[in-house]
Design a protein around this motif. Sequence first.
Motif, PDB file in Angstrom:
ATOM      1  N   THR A   1      -4.262  -4.466   6.164  1.00  0.00           N
ATOM      2  CA  THR A   1      -4.984  -3.329   5.795  1.00  0.00           C
ATOM      3  C   THR A   1      -5.988  -3.487   4.544  1.00  0.00           C
ATOM      4  OG1 THR A   1      -2.946  -2.516   4.702  1.00  0.00           O
ATOM      5  CG2 THR A   1      -3.378  -1.859   6.932  1.00  0.00           C
ATOM      6  N   THR A   2      -5.535  -4.221   3.660  1.00  0.00           N
ATOM      7  CA  THR A   2      -6.281  -4.516   2.235  1.00  0.00           C
ATOM      8  C   THR A   2      -6.871  -5.710   2.577  1.00  0.00           C
ATOM      9  OG1 THR A   2      -4.697  -3.457   0.992  1.00  0.00           O
ATOM     10  CG2 THR A   2      -6.345  -4.904  -0.146  1.00  0.00           C
TER      11      THR A   2
ATOM     12  N   ASN B   1       0.635   4.389  -2.631  1.00  0.00           N
ATOM     13  CA  ASN B   1       0.604   5.792  -2.472  1.00  0.00           C
ATOM     14  C   ASN B   1       1.508   6.584  -2.862  1.00  0.00           C
ATOM     15  OD1 ASN B   1      -1.879   5.547  -0.944  1.00  0.00           O
ATOM     16  ND2 ASN B   1      -0.829   5.158   0.949  1.00  0.00           N
TER      17      ASN B   1
ATOM     18  N   ASP C   1      -4.546  -4.166  -6.133  1.00  0.00           N
ATOM     19  CA  ASP C   1      -4.033  -4.370  -4.830  1.00  0.00           C
ATOM     20  C   ASP C   1      -4.679  -5.572  -4.172  1.00  0.00           C
ATOM     21  OD1 ASP C   1      -2.449  -3.968  -2.411  1.00  0.00           O
ATOM     22  OD2 ASP C   1      -3.756  -2.265  -1.656  1.00  0.00           O
TER      23      ASP C   1
ATOM     24  N   THR D   1       0.706  -1.231  -0.022  1.00  0.00           N
ATOM     25  CA  THR D   1      -0.046  -0.020  -0.063  1.00  0.00           C
ATOM     26  C   THR D   1       0.575   1.271  -0.097  1.00  0.00           C
ATOM     27  OG1 THR D   1      -1.573  -1.184   1.104  1.00  0.00           O
ATOM     28  CG2 THR D   1      -1.880   1.153   1.148  1.00  0.00           C
TER      29      THR D   1
ATOM     30  N   LEU E   1      -4.154   5.767   0.435  1.00  0.00           N
ATOM     31  CA  LEU E   1      -4.919   4.555   0.899  1.00  0.00           C
ATOM     32  C   LEU E   1      -4.413   4.208   2.272  1.00  0.00           C
ATOM     33  CD1 LEU E   1      -4.196   2.324  -2.110  1.00  0.00           C
ATOM     34  CD2 LEU E   1      -6.355   3.322  -1.444  1.00  0.00           C
TER      35      LEU E   1
ATOM     36  N   THR F   1      -2.428   2.744   5.386  1.00  0.00           N
ATOM     37  CA  THR F   1      -1.432   1.882   5.476  1.00  0.00           C
ATOM     38  C   THR F   1      -1.320   1.107   6.985  1.00  0.00           C
ATOM     39  OG1 THR F   1       0.027   3.444   6.034  1.00  0.00           O
ATOM     40  CG2 THR F   1      -0.009   2.903   3.850  1.00  0.00           C
TER      41      THR F   1
END
Length: 304
Positions: A215-216, A192, A232, A188, A200, A202
């Motif tokens: 985080t994703t 960015n 992602d 991420t 996004l 992090t």
Amino acid sequence: MQGLIIKATGSWYHVLLDDKRMVSCRLPGKFRLSDEEVTNPVAVGDNVSVDLQADGTGIIDQIFERKNRLVRQATHGKKGIQIIAANLDQILIIQSFKKPAFKTGFIDRLLVSAGANEINPVIVINKSDLVRNEKDENKITELEELYSGLGYPFFAVSIYDRESIDRLFDGMKGKLSAMTGHSGTGKTSILNTLNPDLNLKTGEISNFSNKGKHTTTFAQLFTLADDTYVVDTPGIREFGLVNFEPYEVSLFYPEMKVLRESCRFYNCTHRHEPSCAVIEAFQNGDISESRYRSYVNIVDSLAS
């Protein structure tokens, strides 16, 4: 209307229509029943046809043929396979130099999967700013020499080194790439840096486990430039290969592919068989120990 799946959240799919409108869509149950092997019949990167509804949502009524797909074994105890992304030009295998440290075995598994699915793999070692001494520098050099020597593009990058990020972006121009790797490797943060407008969220590294925190949570496609896109993907702790016979793995190890033709047995697994050209090459130092060991681990996992 036709469109592209840019985000999949499980129940709803965000589709970018050809006229640039965004619409939230559902998937009829018939698609889920048509292929019991797959836990998610549609994925980010899929081209679909959508029937627009009066309430502004849509229903996916056709999934067009894919040129490829990146898959892994289903998680959370589910049977079958999970499609991570579809119609990719390349996959960026993101590993961090430290915090958490890179794992060549994970890289090698993804290289095999990418090769089997006709997706070009690119190796990206992030957090090169954590290189502290000559020993660290030698480790990066050895990695690059190993994988570049096998024909794989290799990038060592840091979000604090703009030139390294620009070189990576040059390798992504005009393509649909997928970023995948363990949580905490900085996927991420790289995104960015490639496009600050994304902004996004992090994560951070757990002090207890030294592993990244997720985080994703869902795969999502982002635009980096007019002709440059990236998916992602959620952080992957393990990557199990699917639909492989043990003797097929060496087809996707470039240093073994030709050698295997000289083995006595056509289905040689290159672990213990007599008159094995791959074992002989390894013993002679023509195949790196890390690569051979990762190969054996992959074959053993498939045979168990």
